[in-house]
Write a protein that holds these residues in place. Structure first.
Motif, PDB file in Angstrom:
ATOM      1  N   THR A 113       0.605  -1.305   0.175  1.00 56.41           N
ATOM      2  CA  THR A 113      -0.629   0.461  -0.063  1.00 56.41           C
ATOM      3  C   THR A 113       0.546   1.271  -0.493  1.00 56.41           C
ATOM      4  OG1 THR A 113      -1.881  -1.160   0.771  1.00 56.41           O
ATOM      5  CG2 THR A 113      -1.997   1.159   0.850  1.00 56.41           C
ATOM      6  N   LEU A 125      -3.050   6.765   6.754  1.00 53.58           N
ATOM      7  CA  LEU A 125      -2.038   4.875   6.820  1.00 53.58           C
ATOM      8  C   LEU A 125      -3.026   4.415   7.834  1.00 53.58           C
ATOM      9  CD1 LEU A 125       0.938   6.977   7.871  1.00 53.58           C
ATOM     10  CD2 LEU A 125       0.283   5.443   6.015  1.00 53.58           C
ATOM     11  N   ALA A 136      -5.063   2.401   5.474  1.00 58.77           N
ATOM     12  CA  ALA A 136      -3.645   1.526   5.566  1.00 58.77           C
ATOM     13  C   ALA A 136      -3.420   0.395   5.708  1.00 58.77           C
ATOM     14  CB  ALA A 136      -2.678   2.041   5.076  1.00 58.77           C
ATOM     15  N   ASP A 137      -3.671   0.677   7.371  1.00 59.81           N
ATOM     16  CA  ASP A 137      -2.687  -0.605   8.544  1.00 59.81           C
ATOM     17  C   ASP A 137      -3.809  -1.412   8.122  1.00 59.81           C
ATOM     18  OD1 ASP A 137      -0.952  -0.868   9.992  1.00 59.81           O
ATOM     19  OD2 ASP A 137      -2.104  -0.868  11.413  1.00 59.81           O
ATOM     20  N   VAL A 140       3.651  -0.581   3.480  1.00 68.92           N
ATOM     21  CA  VAL A 140       3.198  -0.146   3.766  1.00 68.92           C
ATOM     22  C   VAL A 140       4.293   1.620   3.223  1.00 68.92           C
ATOM     23  CG1 VAL A 140       2.030   2.511   4.809  1.00 68.92           C
ATOM     24  CG2 VAL A 140       1.417   0.089   5.149  1.00 68.92           C
ATOM     25  N   ASP A 195       5.069   5.317   2.633  1.00 67.88           N
ATOM     26  CA  ASP A 195       4.541   6.464   2.456  1.00 67.88           C
ATOM     27  C   ASP A 195       5.385   7.661   2.057  1.00 67.88           C
ATOM     28  OD1 ASP A 195       5.180   9.030   3.712  1.00 67.88           O
ATOM     29  OD2 ASP A 195       4.273   6.970   5.707  1.00 67.88           O
ATOM     30  N   VAL A 210       0.783   3.615  12.811  1.00 67.03           N
ATOM     31  CA  VAL A 210       1.005   2.479  12.284  1.00 67.03           C
ATOM     32  C   VAL A 210       1.062   1.098  12.893  1.00 67.03           C
ATOM     33  CG1 VAL A 210       2.609   0.966  10.222  1.00 67.03           C
ATOM     34  CG2 VAL A 210       2.047   3.420  10.455  1.00 67.03           C
ATOM     35  N   ALA A 239       1.106  -3.312   9.898  1.00 66.37           N
ATOM     36  CA  ALA A 239       1.536  -3.648   9.147  1.00 66.37           C
ATOM     37  C   ALA A 239       2.180  -4.191   8.914  1.00 66.37           C
ATOM     38  CB  ALA A 239       2.150  -2.395   7.998  1.00 66.37           C
ATOM     39  N   TRP A 259       6.908  -0.832   7.470  1.00 68.50           N
ATOM     40  CA  TRP A 259       5.948   0.608   6.957  1.00 68.50           C
ATOM     41  C   TRP A 259       7.441   1.427   6.558  1.00 68.50           C
ATOM     42  CZ3 TRP A 259       7.016   4.838  10.865  1.00 68.50           C
ATOM     43  CH2 TRP A 259       6.531   5.740  10.753  1.00 68.50           C
TER      44      TRP A 259
END
Length: 449
Positions: A212, A309, A312-313, A320, A322, A405, A408, A411
């Motif tokens: 992601t 986030l 996403a998590d 992940v 970013d 987060v 995940a 990250w």
């Protein structure tokens, strides 16, 4: 297919002029002009009809030599078709650099033809195309001013991108962000005439590892009620550089058909000033349920990233990533050319730094120094959006994001500048790609393609 006639550019290392295979008159001309292969020096070779038979381009000594220097050549060459000759260590990277050095943003002026390259022997044409297309996508978006690239236009660009690449699209806009539980994205963007939104793109086989990508999409940043000075706003059209580079990275992944389930999340807002603007001292509730006291409205990027986030998590992805033009502190620490990265997984961090070094996309691994975490404390909320000590601003911002987060497997946060103040090989002055080649190369190695 017959290749077009091309003017050769002879790449010559410093001190290697005599063995470069030049004719006697050409060698004499080079020496008369004190050309010895100095790094970045470009010298035209005349022909018998007072035209140009080719060019000499200096690679410098062995410690300074890089295939990416080809981007410095193309930035200074006139219109024409060219071929690379001589010492080319990595023809694919040299071709990428040449085309990126020839990049021009001509939307608002008469276009000037750029030099064209005939791919050198051994170059991977597909790889060159995808890397150049990704960087061009990011640069064009960042270069476009906010009057032509507000939240509405950035959404359109994302939808067009998704359509070209066979991606599914879901966009949550305006007050629907509240009912969908993205309160901080809403709060940051609600003062703008164009509504805030979260753009959600997906692609790939759901059974593949979940990757992601999250990109900060602040199309213009006034600073909010903690308003920036005029000089601080001059380049704030680039505050969506994270979103632009994430789209460029997504292009490389889809174009290469990497075996991942890709998701792209772009929180898109304009941090404007109006009666409805969020205020210093406000307390916002996040998607994660944490309450955030606003110590500074100009630290808005981390707020919208936090909600994205968290989303996403929620599906516990494999990775992940970013990207955000997040802090001036990262520029103070490392300058504009070297983005700071932070990661929950040191192996991932070392892999992406190593990958970046091989493709001329440098990154620097910074620490998630937990001793600074207490600087985010608030007396009346779960945390503040800025630190209290005035130091380590990039680390503090990364620690803020880390709070959102939890699930995940890995990250990676990238604090990028997305701009070039002084031309570099393959990077003309202005908007630039950062991190795309590094992360793509790491993903290609990580997922076995």
């Amino acid at each position: 297919m017959t290749k077009p006639e091309a003017t050769p550019i002879h790449f010559i290392a410093e001190g290697a002029l005599d063995g470069a295979g030049l004719s006697g008159p050409q060698l004499a001309w080079a020496k008369a002009n004190s050309f010895s292969g100095q790094r970045g020096r470009l010298l035209a070779l005349p022909d018998s009809d007072s035209g140009i038979a080719g060019w000499l381009f200096g690679l410098g000594n062995t410690t300074s030599r890089s295939p990416f220097l080809a981007g410095q050549a193309s930035a200074n060459l006139p219109e024409g078709t060219y071929a690379l000759a001589g010492e080319i260590e990595d023809p694919t990277l040299a071709a990428i650099a040449f085309r990126l050095g020839a990049y021009r943003f001509d939307r608002y002026r008469q276009a000037k033809p750029s030099p064209v390259l005939v791919l050198p022997e051994g170059a991977d044409e597909d790889e060159v195309d995808r890397q150049v297309e990704a960087a061009t996508l990011a640069r064009d978006l960042i270069s476009t001013p906010a009057n032509d690239l507000g939240p509405d236009a950035l959404e359109k660009a994302a939808r067009d991108f998704a359509r070209r690449n066979g991606m599914t699209v879901h966009v949550t806009v305006g007050d629907d962000l509240l009912s969908a539980n993205f309160p901080m994205i809403h709060a940051v963007g609600r003062a703008s005439a164009q509504a805030p939104r979260l753009i959600d793109l997906t692609w790939g086989d759901p059974s593949h590892p979940k990757v992601t990508l999250v990109g900060k999409g602040v199309t213009f940043d006034t600073g909010g009620l903690d308003i920036k000075p005029a000089a601080g706003m001059l380049m704030m059209k680039k505050d969506m550089g994270g979103a632009a580079n994430i789209l460029g990275l997504a292009h490389t992944i889809v174009s290469a058909n990497l075996p991942v389930r890709l998701r792209v999340l772009l929180p898109v807002v304009e941090n404007a000033i109006a009666g409805s603007a969020f205020r210093p001292g406000d307390i916002l509730r996040s998607r994660a349920g944490l309450t955030v006291e606003i110590g500074n409205t100009d630290a808005e990027g981390r707020l919208i990233l936090a909600d994205a986030l968290t989303l996403a998590d929620e599906e516990s992805p494999d990775l992940v990533v970013d990207m955000a033009t997040l802090t001036g502190a990262a520029r103070v620490a490392l300058g504009p050319d070297l983005p700071a990265i932070y990661s929950s997984d040191d192996t991932v961090a070392s892999q992406v730094v190593a990958a970046g070094a091989t493709v001329e996309d440098p990154l620097w691994h910074m620490p998630l120094w937990s001793n600074y975490d207490s600087q985010l404390n608030s007396k009346i909320a779960d945390l503040n959006n800025v630190g209290t000590g005035g130091y380590a601003g990039s680390v503090i911002a990364a620690l803020f994001l880390r709070r959102f987060v939890k699930n995940a497997k890995a990250w990676l946060h990238m604090d990028i500048f997305a701009w070039v103040n002084e031309a570099r090989p393959g990077r003309p002055v202005g908007a630039t790609d950062q991190g795309i080649r590094a992360v793509y190369t790491m993903l290609r190695e990580r997922y076995g393609k």
